[in-house]
Design a protein around this motif. Structure first.
Motif, short mmCIF file in Angstrom:
data_model
loop_
_atom_site.label_atom_id
_atom_site.label_comp_id
_atom_site.label_asym_id
_atom_site.label_seq_id
_atom_site.Cartn_x
_atom_site.Cartn_y
_atom_site.Cartn_z
N SER A 263 137.27 3.85 20.56
CA SER A 263 138.09 4.98 20.99
C SER A 263 139.52 4.52 21.20
O SER A 263 139.77 3.47 21.79
CB SER A 263 137.53 5.55 22.29
OG SER A 263 138.30 6.65 22.71
N GLY A 264 140.47 5.31 20.70
CA GLY A 264 141.87 4.95 20.81
C GLY A 264 142.40 4.19 19.60
O GLY A 264 143.60 3.95 19.49
N ASP A 265 141.50 3.78 18.70
CA ASP A 265 141.89 3.07 17.48
C ASP A 265 141.28 3.82 16.30
O ASP A 265 140.23 3.43 15.78
CB ASP A 265 141.40 1.63 17.53
CG ASP A 265 141.91 0.78 16.38
OD1 ASP A 265 142.44 1.36 15.41
OD2 ASP A 265 141.76 -0.45 16.43
N PRO A 266 141.92 4.91 15.88
CA PRO A 266 141.31 5.76 14.86
C PRO A 266 141.04 5.06 13.53
O PRO A 266 140.05 5.37 12.87
CB PRO A 266 142.32 6.90 14.69
CG PRO A 266 143.59 6.39 15.27
CD PRO A 266 143.21 5.45 16.35
N ALA A 267 141.89 4.12 13.14
CA ALA A 267 141.65 3.41 11.88
C ALA A 267 140.37 2.59 11.99
O ALA A 267 139.55 2.55 11.06
CB ALA A 267 142.83 2.51 11.54
N ARG A 268 140.16 1.95 13.12
CA ARG A 268 138.93 1.16 13.32
C ARG A 268 137.72 2.07 13.43
O ARG A 268 136.62 1.70 13.00
CB ARG A 268 139.06 0.29 14.58
CG ARG A 268 137.90 -0.68 14.75
CD ARG A 268 137.90 -1.71 13.61
NE ARG A 268 136.67 -2.51 13.59
CZ ARG A 268 135.54 -2.17 12.97
NH1 ARG A 268 135.43 -1.01 12.34
NH2 ARG A 268 134.50 -2.98 12.99
N GLN A 269 137.92 3.28 13.97
CA GLN A 269 136.81 4.24 14.04
C GLN A 269 136.37 4.65 12.64
O GLN A 269 135.18 4.79 12.37
CB GLN A 269 137.21 5.46 14.86
CG GLN A 269 137.27 5.20 16.36
CD GLN A 269 137.57 6.45 17.15
OE1 GLN A 269 138.63 7.06 17.00
NE2 GLN A 269 136.64 6.86 17.99
N ILE A 270 137.35 4.84 11.76
CA ILE A 270 137.01 5.17 10.37
C ILE A 270 136.20 4.04 9.75
O ILE A 270 135.18 4.28 9.09
CB ILE A 270 138.29 5.45 9.55
CG1 ILE A 270 138.91 6.78 9.99
CG2 ILE A 270 137.96 5.50 8.06
CD1 ILE A 270 140.27 7.07 9.36
N MET A 271 136.63 2.80 9.96
CA MET A 271 135.90 1.68 9.38
C MET A 271 134.52 1.53 10.01
O MET A 271 133.56 1.16 9.32
CB MET A 271 136.70 0.39 9.55
CG MET A 271 137.88 0.27 8.60
SD MET A 271 137.45 0.48 6.83
CE MET A 271 136.31 -0.89 6.57
N ALA A 272 134.40 1.85 11.29
CA ALA A 272 133.08 1.80 11.93
C ALA A 272 132.14 2.81 11.28
O ALA A 272 130.94 2.54 11.09
CB ALA A 272 133.21 2.08 13.43
N LEU A 273 132.67 3.97 10.94
CA LEU A 273 131.84 4.97 10.27
C LEU A 273 131.46 4.50 8.87
O LEU A 273 130.32 4.70 8.43
CB LEU A 273 132.56 6.32 10.20
CG LEU A 273 131.65 7.49 9.83
CD1 LEU A 273 130.68 7.81 10.96
CD2 LEU A 273 132.46 8.73 9.47
N MET A 274 132.39 3.87 8.19
CA MET A 274 132.08 3.34 6.86
C MET A 274 130.98 2.27 6.95
O MET A 274 130.08 2.20 6.11
CB MET A 274 133.33 2.74 6.22
CG MET A 274 134.42 3.75 5.89
SD MET A 274 133.90 5.06 4.74
CE MET A 274 133.39 4.09 3.32
N GLU A 275 131.03 1.45 7.98
CA GLU A 275 129.99 0.43 8.19
C GLU A 275 128.64 1.09 8.46
O GLU A 275 127.58 0.60 8.04
CB GLU A 275 130.39 -0.49 9.34
CG GLU A 275 131.57 -1.39 8.99
CD GLU A 275 132.27 -1.96 10.21
OE1 GLU A 275 131.79 -1.72 11.35
OE2 GLU A 275 133.32 -2.62 10.03
N PHE A 276 128.69 2.22 9.16
CA PHE A 276 127.48 2.99 9.44
C PHE A 276 126.87 3.51 8.13
O PHE A 276 125.65 3.43 7.93
CB PHE A 276 127.84 4.15 10.37
CG PHE A 276 126.75 5.16 10.59
CD1 PHE A 276 125.56 4.81 11.20
CD2 PHE A 276 126.93 6.48 10.21
CE1 PHE A 276 124.55 5.75 11.42
CE2 PHE A 276 125.94 7.43 10.42
CZ PHE A 276 124.75 7.05 11.02
N PHE A 277 127.71 4.02 7.23
CA PHE A 277 127.22 4.46 5.93
C PHE A 277 126.60 3.28 5.16
O PHE A 277 125.53 3.41 4.56
CB PHE A 277 128.36 5.06 5.10
CG PHE A 277 128.68 6.49 5.41
CD1 PHE A 277 127.75 7.49 5.17
CD2 PHE A 277 129.91 6.83 5.95
CE1 PHE A 277 128.05 8.82 5.45
CE2 PHE A 277 130.20 8.16 6.23
CZ PHE A 277 129.28 9.15 5.99
#
Length: 199
Positions: A79-93
């Motif tokens: 939270s607070g790092d939207p670029a890292r949140q996007i990458m976390a979702l990509m890792e989830f995929f």
């Protein structure tokens, strides 16, 4: 007198349907298979779901809610790092493609099985994918992307390619390039957010 469904009947039907639809595809599964898998009578099944289309839509709505709960779990630590949140979702995929029971994305699969835009299954699948695109756009905007729509659309192509190739050619095929590609896309669109950062 009509039988009263036992507590949990709807849940049993949805769980059995999710397994059947996920493994065999939606069109291939008949309502009799759902009846056999759950052990409920035909009248009880149709009392809970008036038609197969209604069952498909309910399954996708529930799957959507569960998916977003999982997405929140994997992105919340950043939270607070939207670029890292996007990458976390990509890792989830990427992790989902590695699951032994992965049979492709249920939303893309269902939309490809039902070409009619008015079909309830296609509508629910479209809502999910639009929701994902909107989330990527919003995260991109927060990360400072000049064109959040272009970022979201490019990442949707990466995600679609990851899921499709992962199902057909395995996670060690073209799907293995998904995370590196997503990072390149982010660095292109959000250079300030990622300057000097290791994703």
């Amino acid at each position: 007198m009509a039988r009263t469904p036992a507590p949990g009947t709807r849940r049993r039907i949805l769980e059995a349907s999710a397994k059947l639809f996920g493994e065999q595809g939606v069109r291939a599964v008949g309502m009799q298979q759902v009846i056999d898998a759950t052990g409920v009578g035909k009248s009880l099944l149709y009392r809970e779901f008036a038609s197969k289309d209604e069952l498909i839509a309910a399954w996708l709505r529930e799957s959507d809610a569960q998916w977003w709960e999982q997405a929140e779990e994997v992105t919340a630590p950043h939270s607070g790092d939207p670029a890292r949140q996007i990458m976390a979702l990509m890792e989830f995929f990427q992790a989902s493609v590695r699951e032994p029971d992965f049979h492709g994305c249920i939303y893309y699969n269902t939309s490809s099985e039902f070409r009619d835009p008015a079909h309830p299954g296609r509508q629910e699948a479209t809502l999910h994918l639009k929701g994902l695109r909107n989330w990527l756009r919003d995260m991109g905007a927060q990360a400072g992307a000049e064109d959040p729509d272009a970022l979201a659309d490019t990442l949707m192509l990466v995600i679609g390619g990851l899921l499709a190739n992962g199902e057909v050619l395995g996670v060690d095929g073209p799907a293995r390039m998904a995370l590196a590609t997503a990072e390149l896309v982010l660095r292109q669109h959000c250079p300030n957010a990622l300057a000097g950062a290791a994703l």
